[in-house]
Design a protein around this motif. Structure first.
Motif, PDB file in Angstrom:
ATOM      1  N   THR A  10       0.644  -1.256  -0.112  1.00 24.39           N
ATOM      2  CA  THR A  10       0.087  -0.049  -0.250  1.00 24.39           C
ATOM      3  C   THR A  10       0.927   1.199  -0.080  1.00 24.39           C
ATOM      4  O   THR A  10       0.581   1.958  -0.701  1.00 24.39           O
ATOM      5  CB  THR A  10      -0.928  -0.113   1.137  1.00 24.39           C
ATOM      6  OG1 THR A  10      -1.780  -1.141   1.208  1.00 24.39           O
ATOM      7  CG2 THR A  10      -1.802   1.205   1.071  1.00 24.39           C
ATOM      8  N   THR A  11       2.070   1.267   0.767  1.00 17.71           N
ATOM      9  CA  THR A  11       2.882   2.383   0.866  1.00 17.71           C
ATOM     10  C   THR A  11       3.513   2.559  -0.357  1.00 17.71           C
ATOM     11  O   THR A  11       3.473   3.780  -1.047  1.00 17.71           O
ATOM     12  CB  THR A  11       3.799   2.192   1.918  1.00 17.71           C
ATOM     13  OG1 THR A  11       3.061   2.271   3.336  1.00 17.71           O
ATOM     14  CG2 THR A  11       4.711   3.469   2.059  1.00 17.71           C
ATOM     15  N   LEU A  12       4.117   1.502  -0.992  1.00 21.47           N
ATOM     16  CA  LEU A  12       4.663   1.592  -2.289  1.00 21.47           C
ATOM     17  C   LEU A  12       3.776   2.034  -3.296  1.00 21.47           C
ATOM     18  O   LEU A  12       4.174   2.967  -4.321  1.00 21.47           O
ATOM     19  CB  LEU A  12       5.309   0.135  -2.707  1.00 21.47           C
ATOM     20  CG  LEU A  12       6.041   0.230  -4.196  1.00 21.47           C
ATOM     21  CD1 LEU A  12       6.953   1.039  -3.929  1.00 21.47           C
ATOM     22  CD2 LEU A  12       6.410  -1.354  -4.363  1.00 21.47           C
ATOM     23  N   PHE A  13       2.487   1.567  -3.418  1.00 28.46           N
ATOM     24  CA  PHE A  13       1.560   2.004  -4.381  1.00 28.46           C
ATOM     25  C   PHE A  13       1.133   3.584  -4.261  1.00 28.46           C
ATOM     26  O   PHE A  13       1.436   4.273  -5.065  1.00 28.46           O
ATOM     27  CB  PHE A  13       0.190   1.339  -4.216  1.00 28.46           C
ATOM     28  CG  PHE A  13      -1.032   1.713  -5.291  1.00 28.46           C
ATOM     29  CD1 PHE A  13      -1.008   1.034  -6.461  1.00 28.46           C
ATOM     30  CD2 PHE A  13      -1.797   2.632  -4.877  1.00 28.46           C
ATOM     31  CE1 PHE A  13      -1.836   1.782  -7.488  1.00 28.46           C
ATOM     32  CE2 PHE A  13      -2.666   3.112  -5.577  1.00 28.46           C
ATOM     33  CZ  PHE A  13      -2.740   2.609  -6.903  1.00 28.46           C
ATOM     34  N   ARG A  14       0.976   4.222  -3.038  1.00 24.63           N
ATOM     35  CA  ARG A  14       0.810   5.538  -2.834  1.00 24.63           C
ATOM     36  C   ARG A  14       1.815   6.272  -3.289  1.00 24.63           C
ATOM     37  O   ARG A  14       1.809   7.501  -3.560  1.00 24.63           O
ATOM     38  CB  ARG A  14       0.446   5.754  -1.329  1.00 24.63           C
ATOM     39  CG  ARG A  14      -0.781   5.336  -1.003  1.00 24.63           C
ATOM     40  CD  ARG A  14      -1.402   5.587   0.556  1.00 24.63           C
ATOM     41  NE  ARG A  14      -2.503   4.963   0.908  1.00 24.63           N
ATOM     42  CZ  ARG A  14      -2.774   4.662   1.964  1.00 24.63           C
ATOM     43  NH1 ARG A  14      -1.940   4.600   2.994  1.00 24.63           N
ATOM     44  NH2 ARG A  14      -4.270   4.100   2.294  1.00 24.63           N
ATOM     45  N   ARG A  15       3.242   5.929  -3.051  1.00 28.87           N
ATOM     46  CA  ARG A  15       4.334   6.680  -3.167  1.00 28.87           C
ATOM     47  C   ARG A  15       4.647   6.781  -4.725  1.00 28.87           C
ATOM     48  O   ARG A  15       5.180   7.623  -5.403  1.00 28.87           O
ATOM     49  CB  ARG A  15       5.584   6.128  -2.555  1.00 28.87           C
ATOM     50  CG  ARG A  15       5.688   6.529  -1.343  1.00 28.87           C
ATOM     51  CD  ARG A  15       6.944   6.017  -0.708  1.00 28.87           C
ATOM     52  NE  ARG A  15       6.920   5.983   0.714  1.00 28.87           N
ATOM     53  CZ  ARG A  15       7.702   5.656   1.707  1.00 28.87           C
ATOM     54  NH1 ARG A  15       8.637   4.564   0.881  1.00 28.87           N
ATOM     55  NH2 ARG A  15       7.799   5.704   2.848  1.00 28.87           N
ATOM     56  N   ARG A  16       4.181   5.423  -5.538  1.00 27.20           N
ATOM     57  CA  ARG A  16       4.714   5.402  -6.803  1.00 27.20           C
ATOM     58  C   ARG A  16       3.490   5.401  -7.969  1.00 27.20           C
ATOM     59  O   ARG A  16       3.945   5.409  -9.123  1.00 27.20           O
ATOM     60  CB  ARG A  16       5.567   4.334  -7.303  1.00 27.20           C
ATOM     61  CG  ARG A  16       6.895   4.055  -6.118  1.00 27.20           C
ATOM     62  CD  ARG A  16       7.870   5.112  -6.766  1.00 27.20           C
ATOM     63  NE  ARG A  16       8.964   5.258  -5.901  1.00 27.20           N
ATOM     64  CZ  ARG A  16       9.771   6.201  -5.530  1.00 27.20           C
ATOM     65  NH1 ARG A  16       9.388   7.486  -5.932  1.00 27.20           N
ATOM     66  NH2 ARG A  16      10.715   6.215  -4.824  1.00 27.20           N
TER      67      ARG A  16
END
Length: 189
Positions: A10-16
């Protein structure tokens, strides 16, 4: 994320996801296709994340590389070039603030210039469009662009040089056409 941590994904998705979406949109001009490609990139990451090698480049370069492959595949398969007029109108109406001194004509001229540049970028051949999108619009370094494209840094530089020359030609031609149309309109008025 590779260990199955959903919060990490989820964090990676939100960042990228925004970077992936912008790249796809600027490459194809279609919001729907850019949405699809963004989703496909993260599905590939979930299924084939083990193929990521930090020694070969950054996570961002890996994701944009996947997006590039999906966009090019879809464009070839569907011949799917769509005008960005609808999207640009929504963005402009959503409140891109102009300067206090800018009047309606200045704002209109600015929007027309932006649209002309977008059309010109979309009209470039793929190999030139992708370096313009990566280096000039996404502000990716030449080295990272080379990683994404799987070519030498010198190739990125030469393609970018040629792409900029093509853009200048296209924009000059569009400007000359517009000047002739304005002149013709005045004659008939």
């Amino acid at each position: 994320m590779m260990a199955g941590d959903e919060a990490a994904l989820t964090t990676l998705f939100r960042r990228r996801a925004g970077d992936v979406y912008r790249f796809a949109l600027q490459m194809c001009g279609s919001r729907a296709l850019a949405d699809d490609v963004t989703q496909e990139v993260f599905i590939v990451l979930i299924r084939e994340g083990h193929t990521f090698d930090a020694a070969r480049g950054s996570v961002s370069a890996f994701l944009i590389g996947i997006a590039r492959n999906h966009v090019l595949r879809r464009l070839r398969r569907e011949r799917f070039y769509v005008s960005m007029e609808e999207g640009s109108e929504r963005q402009n109406n959503a409140g891109e603030p102009g300067s206090a001194a800018a009047g309606p004509l200045d704002d209109l001229a600015r929007r027309e210039t932006i649209e002309s540049v977008r059309r010109s970028v979309l009209a470039l051949p793929e190999r030139y469009r992708e370096v313009v999108v990566l280096c000039d619009l996404e502000e990716v370094s030449y080295l990272e662009a080379a990683e994404i494209l799987g070519c030498a840094v010198g190739t990125v530089r030469s393609r970018l040089h040629r792409a900029r020359a093509l853009l200048i030609e296209k924009l000059r031609a569009a400007e000359e056409t517009e000047a002739v149309e304005v002149k013709s309109a005045r004659c008939f008025a």
